[in-house]
Design a protein around this motif. Structure first.
Motif, short mmCIF file in Angstrom:
data_model
loop_
_atom_site.label_atom_id
_atom_site.label_comp_id
_atom_site.label_asym_id
_atom_site.label_seq_id
_atom_site.Cartn_x
_atom_site.Cartn_y
_atom_site.Cartn_z
N TYR A 218 66.24 -15.22 80.19
CA TYR A 218 65.47 -15.32 78.93
C TYR A 218 65.14 -16.31 77.59
O TYR A 218 64.65 -16.53 76.75
CB TYR A 218 64.49 -14.08 78.28
CG TYR A 218 65.76 -13.07 77.66
CD1 TYR A 218 65.66 -13.40 75.91
CD2 TYR A 218 66.05 -11.76 78.28
CE1 TYR A 218 67.11 -12.60 75.87
CE2 TYR A 218 66.94 -11.75 77.95
CZ TYR A 218 67.60 -11.77 77.00
OH TYR A 218 68.07 -10.69 76.65
N GLU A 219 66.45 -16.69 77.77
CA GLU A 219 67.90 -17.22 76.72
C GLU A 219 66.16 -19.03 75.85
O GLU A 219 65.83 -18.96 75.41
CB GLU A 219 68.79 -17.82 76.49
CG GLU A 219 69.42 -19.09 75.70
CD GLU A 219 71.17 -19.05 76.02
OE1 GLU A 219 71.80 -18.60 75.39
OE2 GLU A 219 71.41 -19.54 76.83
N PRO A 220 66.04 -19.63 77.29
CA PRO A 220 64.45 -20.39 76.38
C PRO A 220 63.29 -20.43 75.56
O PRO A 220 63.19 -21.16 75.60
CB PRO A 220 64.54 -21.39 77.96
CG PRO A 220 65.15 -20.73 78.90
CD PRO A 220 66.27 -19.49 78.61
N LEU A 221 63.43 -19.26 75.55
CA LEU A 221 62.52 -18.98 75.25
C LEU A 221 62.41 -18.43 73.90
O LEU A 221 61.97 -18.56 73.04
CB LEU A 221 61.89 -17.56 75.47
CG LEU A 221 60.69 -17.07 77.25
CD1 LEU A 221 61.20 -15.91 77.30
CD2 LEU A 221 59.96 -18.38 77.18
N LEU A 222 64.34 -18.27 73.22
CA LEU A 222 63.90 -18.10 71.68
C LEU A 222 64.27 -19.74 70.89
O LEU A 222 64.65 -19.83 70.23
CB LEU A 222 65.72 -17.29 71.99
CG LEU A 222 65.74 -15.95 72.27
CD1 LEU A 222 67.19 -14.87 72.04
CD2 LEU A 222 65.50 -15.38 71.34
N HIS A 223 64.49 -21.05 72.04
CA HIS A 223 64.43 -22.10 71.42
C HIS A 223 64.16 -22.54 70.48
O HIS A 223 62.87 -21.96 70.40
CB HIS A 223 64.69 -23.06 72.44
CG HIS A 223 64.49 -24.57 72.17
ND1 HIS A 223 65.58 -24.89 71.79
CD2 HIS A 223 63.79 -25.76 71.49
CE1 HIS A 223 65.68 -26.21 71.46
NE2 HIS A 223 64.12 -26.12 70.97
N GLY A 224 63.98 -22.67 69.20
CA GLY A 224 63.60 -22.71 67.88
C GLY A 224 62.68 -22.28 67.46
O GLY A 224 62.61 -22.28 65.98
N LEU A 225 63.61 -20.60 67.71
CA LEU A 225 63.75 -19.67 66.47
C LEU A 225 63.56 -19.71 65.19
O LEU A 225 63.12 -19.34 64.53
CB LEU A 225 63.66 -18.42 67.13
CG LEU A 225 62.30 -17.39 68.11
CD1 LEU A 225 62.96 -16.00 68.18
CD2 LEU A 225 61.48 -17.19 66.75
N ARG A 226 65.34 -20.04 65.55
CA ARG A 226 66.00 -20.18 64.08
C ARG A 226 65.20 -21.30 63.58
O ARG A 226 65.52 -21.12 61.89
CB ARG A 226 67.20 -20.92 64.70
CG ARG A 226 68.24 -19.25 64.92
CD ARG A 226 69.56 -19.45 65.28
NE ARG A 226 70.15 -19.49 64.67
CZ ARG A 226 71.73 -20.82 64.06
NH1 ARG A 226 71.54 -20.92 65.03
NH2 ARG A 226 71.70 -20.21 62.73
N GLU A 227 65.45 -22.73 64.00
CA GLU A 227 64.30 -23.41 63.06
C GLU A 227 63.54 -22.79 62.50
O GLU A 227 63.07 -23.77 61.19
CB GLU A 227 63.90 -25.05 64.29
CG GLU A 227 64.95 -25.42 64.96
CD GLU A 227 64.93 -26.99 65.90
OE1 GLU A 227 63.95 -27.90 64.90
OE2 GLU A 227 64.28 -26.57 66.35
#
Length: 414
Positions: free
Chosen positions: A112-121
Motif C-alpha cells: 500500500y506504500e504508493p497511497l502514502l505518496h504526497g502525504l508528507r508534502e
C-alpha cells in the motif's frame, strides 16, 4: 517533389547518416527496455525460501502486491494505508522503514506504500516547508488530504513566486483544474520518463551531425558552384535541402519516440498510463495530466525542439564553408542549454535556456523538468508557465531559421 526525393536520397545514402539512423532506432528499443530492468524485489516465499526478482518479473510481482491500490486514490484509502504503516512501524519499534527487520517492508509496507505518496508534502509546515514524518501525521486528518494539497500548493507558490502575484494566481488556477481524486495504477515510476528525455537528447545530437554538412559540404567540395548554375539552384534549392533535412530528422524522432512509448508501456503495463502524474512526481504538480498524456506532451515538445535545433543547424551550415567549423558550432549550440543552466545563476538561466532551440531535449533543462517544476516567466502583471514559453519559442524559431537559411544561402558568396 522530384528534387526533394533526390535530396532525401542523397542525404540518406551517406554512411554517417545511415549509421546514426540505425543507432537511433536501436537506442529507442534499448532506452525503453533499460528502465524495466531496474526494479528489484527480495522476499520470503511460503516455503521459507529467499526469492529475488529483477526486471519484468519484479514489476509483475509488485503489481500483484499493489493490486488493491489501483484506481481512485481516495482519502479513505490513504487513511487506511497510513494506519497500517504506523501500526507496522510501532509493532517493530521502528522510526523509518529502514529500521524494519528484513522482509517486513516487502510483506507489510510495499502493498500500500504508493497511497502514502504526497502525504508528507501535503502536511508540510506552511511557514518553514518542513515535512513531518508519516508517524507524526494523524490518520483522522487525512480525510482532508485534497484540501490540504490545495492549501500546500498555495503556500508553496508563495514561496517559489514570492513577489509575483500573477504567477501565484496562474498556478492556483492550473492546480484547481487537476482532477481529484488522483488515479494510480501500480508498476510505473519516473525512470522511463528520464530515459525518454535521454533518447531525445541523443537523437538531437545525431540530427545536428546529419544536418551540419547539408550546405557546408557543397561549399567545401565546390559542388555548390555547379548547383547554382542550374534552373532551381538558388532559393528553391535551398528550401528543398532544408525540408529534406527536417523531414529526415523529424520522421526519425517521430518513429523512435513511438517505438519507445509502445515498448515501454508494454513492459510496464498500458494501464499505468492512466496514473495521475501527481502520483509519480510531486503531489503539487500543476498540470492536469495522466502519465500517458505527459508522455505524449513531452514527445511533441521534443519533436518541436529537435526541429528547431535542426533549423538552427541548417542556418549555421549555410554560413560556414568549413565542415569542421560548421559541425563544431552546431554541436556547441546543441549543448549550450546545459552550459547556460550550469554556469549562470538560476534567475538568469531561466530567461535564457527556455528559448534556446535545443533546451527542451537537453538533459538538465529538458521540458519534463520544467513541467514538474514551478517556474514562470514574470513580465509585469503577466505570467507564463515555462513549458509554454519553450513551446512558443520552438514554434517561432522553426520558420524563422528556415527563412534565414534560405536567405543566407541565396545571398552566399562562393
Amino acid at each position: 517533389m522530384r528534387l526533394l526525393k533526390l535530396e532525401c536520397k542523397r542525404v540518406l545514402k551517406t554512411r554517417v547518416t545511415v549509421v546514426l539512423l540505425l543507432l537511433s532506432f536501436g537506442l529507442a528499443f534499448l532506452m525503453a527496455y533499460l528502465p524495466a530492468t531496474f526494479p528489484y524485489i527480495k522476499y520470503t516465499d511460503d516455503a521459507g525460501n529467499q526469492v529475488e526478482l529483477k526486471g519484468p518479473a519484479a514489476i509483475r510481482y509488485q503489481k500483484e502486491l499493489q493490486a488493491g491500490t489501483a484506481g481512485d486514490v481516495t482519502p479513505e484509502k490513504i487513511q487506511e494505508a497510513l494506519r497500517q504503516y504506523q501500526a507496522c512501524l510501532t509493532k517493530y519499534g521502528a522510526e523509518t522503514i529502514y529500521d524494519l527487520p528484513e522482509g517486513v517492508y516487502v510483506e507489510e509496507i510495499l502493498p500500500y506504500e504508493p497511497l502514502l505518496h504526497g502525504l508528507r508534502e501535503a502536511y508540510a509546515d506552511p511557514n518553514s516547508g518542513f515535512a513531518p514524518s508519516l508517524l507524526e501525521i494523524d490518520p483522522e486528518e487525512v480525510d482532508q488530504f485534497y484540501e490540504k494539497c490545495v492549501e500546500r500548493n498555495g503556500t508553496l507558490m508563495k514561496q517559489e513566486q514570492k513577489d509575483h502575484e500573477a504567477a501565484q494566481k496562474k498556478a492556483a488556477a492550473m492546480y484547481a483544474a487537476v482532477k481529484k481524486p488522483f488515479q494510480f495504477f501500480p508498476g510505473y515510476g519516473s525512470d522511463p520518463m528520464d530515459y525518454e528525455i535521454f533518447l531525445a537528447f541523443l537523437i538531437l545530437l545525431f540530427s545536428v551531425v546529419i544536418a551540419a554538412p547539408v550546405f557546408t559540404s557543397d561549399y567545401q567540395t565546390g559542388a555548390d558552384d555547379i548547383l547554382r548554375c542550374t534552373k532551381y539552384g538558388n532559393a528553391k534549392f535551398a528550401l528543398t535541402k532544408v525540408v529534406s533535412a527536417l523531414l529526415i530528422c523529424g520522421v526519425t524522432y517521430a518513429l523512435c519516440g513511438c517505438i519507445y512509448l509502445l515498448v515501454s508501456n508494454s513492459l510496464f503495463g498500458r494501464e499505468c498510463t492512466k496514473t495521475s502524474m501527481q502520483m509519480i512526481f510531486s503531489a503539487m504538480n500543476l498540470p492536469d495530466m495522466s502519465i500517458g498524456q505527459l508522455q505524449w506532451f513531452i514527445a511533441l515538445a521534443e519533436f518541436l525542439c529537435i526541429l528547431a535545433a535542426v533549423s538552427l543547424t541548417l542556418f549555421l551550415s549555410s554560413k560556414f564553408k568549413n565542415m569542421v567549423v560548421s559541425l563544431s558550432v552546431s554541436l556547441l549550440f546543441g549543448i549550450l542549454p546545459i552550459i547556460v543552466y550550469m554556469a549562470l545563476p538560476t534567475g538568469i538561466a531561466n530567461w535564457i535556456y527556455p528559448v534556446l532551440p535545443a533546451g527542451g531535449a537537453s538533459l538538465q533543462t529538458a521540458i519534463l523538468y520544467a513541467v514538474i517544476d514551478f517556474e514562470f516567466w514574470n513580465i509585469g502583471d503577466f505570467a507564463v508557465w515555462l513549458p509554454h514559453v519553450m513551446l512558443g519559442a520552438y514554434i517561432i524559431e522553426i520558420p524563422l531559421f528556415i527563412l534565414l537559411t534560405v536567405r543566407s544561402y541565396a545571398g552566399h558568396e562562393t
